[in-house]
Design a protein around this motif. Structure first.
Motif, PDB file in Angstrom:
ATOM      1  N   PRO A  73       0.797  -1.207  -0.026  1.00  6.29           N
ATOM      2  CA  PRO A  73       0.005   0.056   0.074  1.00  6.29           C
ATOM      3  C   PRO A  73       0.832   1.153   0.093  1.00  6.29           C
ATOM      4  CG  PRO A  73      -0.079  -1.020   2.146  1.00  6.29           C
ATOM      5  CD  PRO A  73       0.767  -1.900   1.080  1.00  6.29           C
ATOM      6  N   PHE A  74       1.371   1.772  -1.123  1.00  5.20           N
ATOM      7  CA  PHE A  74       2.237   2.840  -1.187  1.00  5.20           C
ATOM      8  C   PHE A  74       1.165   4.183  -1.344  1.00  5.20           C
ATOM      9  CE2 PHE A  74       4.854   5.823  -3.608  1.00  5.20           C
ATOM     10  CZ  PHE A  74       6.061   5.787  -2.847  1.00  5.20           C
ATOM     11  N   ILE A  75       1.242   4.948  -0.426  1.00  2.72           N
ATOM     12  CA  ILE A  75       0.636   6.267  -0.513  1.00  2.72           C
ATOM     13  C   ILE A  75       0.956   7.158  -1.566  1.00  2.72           C
ATOM     14  CG2 ILE A  75      -0.970   7.883   1.026  1.00  2.72           C
ATOM     15  CD1 ILE A  75      -1.392   4.753   1.837  1.00  2.72           C
ATOM     16  N   LYS A  76       0.195   7.136  -2.610  1.00  7.77           N
ATOM     17  CA  LYS A  76       0.670   8.047  -3.576  1.00  7.77           C
ATOM     18  C   LYS A  76      -0.441   9.201  -3.950  1.00  7.77           C
ATOM     19  CE  LYS A  76       0.092   6.830  -8.479  1.00  7.77           C
ATOM     20  NZ  LYS A  76      -1.140   6.093  -9.019  1.00  7.77           N
ATOM     21  N   PRO A  77       0.007  10.590  -4.215  1.00  8.85           N
ATOM     22  CA  PRO A  77      -1.074  11.319  -4.346  1.00  8.85           C
ATOM     23  C   PRO A  77      -2.360  11.252  -5.143  1.00  8.85           C
ATOM     24  CG  PRO A  77       1.110  12.407  -4.474  1.00  8.85           C
ATOM     25  CD  PRO A  77       1.108  10.842  -4.660  1.00  8.85           C
ATOM     26  N   ILE A  78      -3.562  11.738  -5.090  1.00  9.65           N
ATOM     27  CA  ILE A  78      -4.650  11.532  -5.985  1.00  9.65           C
ATOM     28  C   ILE A  78      -4.430  12.604  -6.913  1.00  9.65           C
ATOM     29  CG2 ILE A  78      -7.049  11.656  -6.135  1.00  9.65           C
ATOM     30  CD1 ILE A  78      -6.981  10.476  -3.258  1.00  9.65           C
ATOM     31  N   SER A  79      -4.717  12.291  -8.189  1.00  8.92           N
ATOM     32  CA  SER A  79      -4.737  13.545  -9.304  1.00  8.92           C
ATOM     33  C   SER A  79      -5.986  14.552  -8.933  1.00  8.92           C
ATOM     34  CB  SER A  79      -4.677  12.940 -10.582  1.00  8.92           C
ATOM     35  OG  SER A  79      -3.753  12.070 -10.761  1.00  8.92           O
ATOM     36  N   THR A  80      -5.563  15.791  -9.501  1.00  7.60           N
ATOM     37  CA  THR A  80      -6.537  16.654  -9.452  1.00  7.60           C
ATOM     38  C   THR A  80      -7.553  16.436 -10.723  1.00  7.60           C
ATOM     39  OG1 THR A  80      -5.531  18.242 -11.172  1.00  7.60           O
ATOM     40  CG2 THR A  80      -5.059  18.394  -8.981  1.00  7.60           C
TER      41      THR A  80
END
Ligand code: GN1
Ligand code: MG
Length: 358
Positions: A80-87
């Protein structure tokens, strides 16, 4: 709008201030972090304002996280790598009036602790940081861009301290006299590091660089480690960064803000748990030199943090958030006391390492 958050930030992610509830969370000294809950169905997200006077290259953070996320999706898809959510426009960050914002998924059924109250928590947290480095052991660290150049470079931190000392006022110098002396007396830690730094078996690895307990998510019932968060400083570094910062922040029952120095003591069961948890993941990949530097890592990071707090005090508190004018000086005192406790317990600590390294 309340909490210093412009409605345009919400719009960038497809929300309006009518359909979300926002609360300020976290205790970080650098970025501002909010919990965003949607109304009425209560889906949660993390919204963060990136402090661009510290992270002057926010794009580097976004690029690093993308490169690592792509690699992990291919190699360890369940991690579970917490990567940013796109705009809504497909961008990795929202830029609103010169501010950089990003949104992150909220990981349900997890907690983040501010203090450790059981050695098992040290074990779980250390295991998570060790795991991230293990999964990235074959990832080419050199493709990552340092998000803060020289972040854990003790030589640079010593230079910055010297500069602060040469440019500060006599008044601040007088107030910090014992700590300035301590900073100079402990310079041998830097010299010791330099004697190792050119060894061939002391590679750059992907390091998290901020392994405080609040940067690990634990399952909210079992307290098992789930994943690590606060990924701005994932970049190439030396192995001693992550382990050393865990020693700095997990071994004492009181934080770097504690002003009663009698309380600054080392808890051996936490040290043992931390070593066991970290080595359970990374031991097989450590080189001879890295193994030799396990205990030193705690000294390195504690000394560096003492220098950083002291420098900031001498610079009139321009970097760390403070609640009163001498707080950075108090933090430096606290860190020098911790450094002393690390030396005092050296034998016991090294014995624990020897038992677990075989
Ligand atoms: C800062 O913002 P926070 O609390 O995650 C700092 C760390 C220090 C820490 C000391 C980018 O981290 O290096 O160890 O304060 N982060 C940065 O509490 O400077
Ligand atoms: Mg941080």
């Amino acid at each position: 709008m309340e909490l210093g958050l412009d409605a345009k930030v919400l719009e960038a992610y497809g929300f309006t201030k009518e359909n979300v509830k926002i609360t300020h969370i976290g205790t970080g000294l650098i970025n501002r972090t909010y919990l965003l809950s949607t109304l009425p169905e209560d889906k949660k997200y993390i919204l963060q304002n990136i402090n661009t006077s510290v992270f002057t290259k926010p794009q580097a953070i976004a690029d690093n996280l993308k490169a690592i996320a792509d690699y992990l999706v291919r190699t360890y898809p369940n991690y579970p790598f917490i990567k940013p959510i796109s705009t809504v426009n497909g961008e990795e960050m929202a830029q609103i009036h010169n501010e950089h914002w990003r949104m992150l998924p909220y990981v349900p059924h997890t907690v983040s602790l501010d203090v450790l109250s059981d050695p098992q928590q040290a074990y779980e947290a250390a295991k998570q940081f060790g795991k991230l480095s293990r999964l990235l052991n074959n990832f080419d660290a050199s493709i990552l861009e340092p998000t803060i150049p020289g972040f854990h470079d003790l030589g640079l931190r010593f230079e910055q301290f010297t500069l602060a000392l040469n440019t500060t006022t006599q008044n601040l110098k007088n107030k910090a006299k014992p700590q300035i002396d301590a900073a100079l007396e402990h310079k041998y830690i830097l010299d010791y590091f330099k004697s190792y730094s050119h060894r061939a078996d002391f590679p750059d690895r992907v390091m998290h660089h901020d392994t405080k307990i609040s940067n690990v998510l634990l399952n909210d019932k079992t307290y098992e480690g789930v994943c690590v968060i606060d990924l701005d400083t994932i970049m190439p570094g030396k192995f001693i960064s992550d382990l050393g910062d865990m020693m700095r922040t997990y071994l004492c029952a009181y934080s770097e803000n504690e002003t009663d120095l009698n309380k600054i003591k080392i808890r051996l069961p936490y040290f043992e748990a931390l070593i066991k948890g970290y080595l359970s993941e990374i031991k097989a990949h450590l080189t001879k030199t890295e193994k030799e530097l396990i205990l030193f890592s705690g000294r390195y990071m504690t000394y560096m943090q003492a220098l950083r707090f002291l420098s900031d005090f001498l610079n009139n508190n321009i970097y760390y958030t403070t609640n009163y004018p001498t707080q950075n000086l108090d933090r430096a005192k606290n860190q020098f006391k911790l450094l002393y406790e690390l030396s005092l317990n050296e034998k016991e600590l090294q014995d624990i390492i020897e038992e677990n390294i075989v």
